[in-house]
Design an enzyme around this catalytic site. Structure first.
Site, PDB file in Angstrom:
ATOM      1  N   GLU A 238       0.828  -1.221   0.000  1.00 53.63           N
ATOM      2  CA  GLU A 238       0.000   0.000   0.000  1.00 53.63           C
ATOM      3  C   GLU A 238       0.859   1.267   0.000  1.00 53.63           C
ATOM      4  O   GLU A 238       0.514   2.260  -0.656  1.00 53.63           O
ATOM      5  CB  GLU A 238      -0.938   0.002   1.199  1.00 53.63           C
ATOM      6  CG  GLU A 238      -1.923   1.154   1.194  1.00 53.63           C
ATOM      7  CD  GLU A 238      -3.052   0.915   2.153  1.00 53.63           C
ATOM      8  OE1 GLU A 238      -4.078   0.333   1.740  1.00 53.63           O
ATOM      9  OE2 GLU A 238      -2.912   1.283   3.342  1.00 53.63           O
ATOM     10  N   ARG A 286      -3.252 -15.172  10.364  1.00 52.68           N
ATOM     11  CA  ARG A 286      -1.850 -14.883  10.103  1.00 52.68           C
ATOM     12  C   ARG A 286      -0.891 -15.723  10.928  1.00 52.68           C
ATOM     13  O   ARG A 286       0.277 -15.399  11.032  1.00 52.68           O
ATOM     14  CB  ARG A 286      -1.580 -13.384  10.347  1.00 52.68           C
ATOM     15  CG  ARG A 286      -2.175 -12.522   9.253  1.00 52.68           C
ATOM     16  CD  ARG A 286      -1.926 -11.062   9.518  1.00 52.68           C
ATOM     17  NE  ARG A 286      -2.391 -10.218   8.421  1.00 52.68           N
ATOM     18  CZ  ARG A 286      -2.420  -8.892   8.474  1.00 52.68           C
ATOM     19  NH1 ARG A 286      -2.013  -8.265   9.558  1.00 52.68           N
ATOM     20  NH2 ARG A 286      -2.847  -8.193   7.449  1.00 52.68           N
TER      21      ARG A 286
HETATM   22  N1  UDP Z   1      -3.438 -12.714   1.457  1.00 49.33           N
HETATM   23  C1  UDP Z   1      -3.622 -14.084   1.417  1.00 49.33           C
HETATM   24  N2  UDP Z   1      -3.032 -14.871   2.366  1.00 49.33           N
HETATM   25  C2  UDP Z   1      -2.263 -14.353   3.361  1.00 49.33           C
HETATM   26  C3  UDP Z   1      -2.089 -12.947   3.426  1.00 49.33           C
HETATM   27  C4  UDP Z   1      -2.700 -12.152   2.463  1.00 49.33           C
HETATM   28  O1  UDP Z   1      -4.322 -14.588   0.534  1.00 49.33           O
HETATM   29  O2  UDP Z   1      -1.757 -15.122   4.188  1.00 49.33           O
HETATM   30  C5  UDP Z   1      -4.035 -11.878   0.407  1.00 49.33           C
HETATM   31  C6  UDP Z   1      -5.550 -11.750   0.559  1.00 49.33           C
HETATM   32  O3  UDP Z   1      -6.121 -11.536  -0.716  1.00 49.33           O
HETATM   33  C7  UDP Z   1      -5.661 -10.519   1.412  1.00 49.33           C
HETATM   34  C8  UDP Z   1      -4.563  -9.651   0.832  1.00 49.33           C
HETATM   35  O4  UDP Z   1      -3.505 -10.563   0.504  1.00 49.33           O
HETATM   36  O5  UDP Z   1      -6.938  -9.929   1.342  1.00 49.33           O
HETATM   37  C9  UDP Z   1      -4.005  -8.541   1.750  1.00 49.33           C
HETATM   38  O6  UDP Z   1      -3.824  -9.010   3.054  1.00 49.33           O
HETATM   39  P1  UDP Z   1      -4.809  -8.517   4.220  1.00 49.33           P
HETATM   40  O7  UDP Z   1      -6.205  -8.493   3.707  1.00 49.33           O
HETATM   41  O8  UDP Z   1      -4.542  -9.347   5.427  1.00 49.33           O
HETATM   42  O9  UDP Z   1      -4.263  -7.037   4.443  1.00 49.33           O
HETATM   43  P2  UDP Z   1      -5.044  -5.804   5.120  1.00 49.33           P
HETATM   44  O10 UDP Z   1      -6.455  -5.783   4.605  1.00 49.33           O
HETATM   45  O11 UDP Z   1      -4.998  -6.023   6.581  1.00 49.33           O
HETATM   46  O12 UDP Z   1      -4.244  -4.614   4.683  1.00 49.33           O
END
Ligand code: UDP
Ligand code: MN
Length: 288
Positions: A238, A286
């Site tokens: 991001e 996670r």
């Molecule tokens: N993602 C995944 N497995 C993981 C971590 C991340 O598939 O172990 C993918 C999933 O599409 C997720 C995106 O990467 O929505 C971003 O991670 P996350 O949604 O946890 O980030 P945040 O919304 O907290 O920024």
């Protein structure tokens, strides 16, 4: 590639909204409910032959937790009336649910490696998307939209969102002054920035295939340079996306209707929610 940004927009506008910012300094539209005629957008994109690739990653526990709801809701709300191809990237293709797709809609499941750190799963999406555009998407689709999987479509997310380069206003920051934006402030990182235009949310971005390819390649390169220098940007991919979109301004900006967090509560300017954050269970998602 023909794009509906700027020139054609004027003729598709229904009117404006006086309560929100509907245009950026560089004259890109910011899309809010009430500003556009959805049918006119759909007809224009249909006649231009627009087609959309939706990329989504469901790696590790994210598949069971979110993918089915994401895809089912997308079938009801995402780009109805245009050809859509889902590109689902996962480490467990055999677990991808078999869902019934509407006409002109198909799904491609692509196996990817599971990085051990969740930060790497998230960041390395940039490389995987760039590769998929080069090898496949560019031959089949005019546009690409990239989504986090932990979200649910709840309203029209249609062709008004298509443009050459599309970024989304982060629901938690669109009301805040720039000094509170969580840009990367470490000069050692390639994502470092002192000031910017908006704080964009990396859970949704898109554009023409060549714009998204340029963005994902550039972000991946910056991520790899950071790794060589032993730094990591504050908010990972991001932060790099925000830096890129500051240097290469998006041609279209989506209001937070397009990715709303209900925990913020009611806001007068949010008349419709089109995509919602799903509940995040980081404690179980996670950990290995
Ligand atoms: N993602 C995944 N497995 C993981 C971590 C991340 O598939 O172990 C993918 C999933 O599409 C997720 C995106 O990467 O929505 C971003 O991670 P996350 O949604 O946890 O980030 P945040 O919304 O907290 O920024
Ligand atoms: Mn997410």
């Amino acid at each position: 590639m023909l794009s509906l940004d700027n020139s054609v927009d004027a003729s598709l506008d229904l009117g404006s909204r006086s309560d929100v910012q509907t245009c950026t300094d560089w004259k890109a539209p910011i899309i809010w409910d009430g500003m556009f005629d959805p049918d006119l957008y759909d007809k224009t994109h249909q006649s231009e032959g627009s087609s959309v690739a939706l990329t989504v990653f469901a790696v590790g526990r994210y598949l069971d937790a979110y993918l089915l709801t994401f895809l089912n809701s997308s079938e009801h709300h995402f780009m109805l009336g245009l050809p859509v191809t889902y590109y689902v990237f996962t480490d467990t293709p055999e677990k991808v649910p078999d869902i019934k797709l509407g006409p002109q809609r198909s799904i491609k499941v692509i196996k990817v490696k599971r990085h051990s750190r969740w930060q790497d799963v998230s960041m390395m999406r940039m490389k995987t998307i760039a590769d998929a555009i080069e090898s496949d998407i560019r031959h089949h689709c005019t546009h690409v939209f990239c989504f986090d999987v932990d979200q649910v479509f709840t309203g029209r997310f249609g062709s008004e969102a298509l443009g050459d380069s599309v970024a989304l206003l982060h629901a938690h920051y669109y009301h805040l002054p720039e000094r509170l934006f969580t840009y990367d402030r470490n000069p050692k990182s390639k994502a470092y920035m002192e000031s910017g235009d908006f704080y964009y949310h990396a859970a949704v971005f898109g554009g023409s295939w060549n714009s998204v390819k340029a963005l994902t390649e550039s972000c991946y390169q910056s991520i790899m340079e950071d790794k060589e220098n032993d730094v990591e940007a504050l908010w990972h991919d991001e932060s790099h996306l925000n830096k890129y979109m500051w240097l290469q301004k998006p041609s279209r900006v989506l209001s937070p209707e397009y990715c709303w967090d209900t925990s913020i509560g009611d806001r007068n300017d949010i008349r419709v929610t089109r995509l919602l954050w799903a509940t995040k269970h980081y404690d179980t998602l996670r950990t290995d």
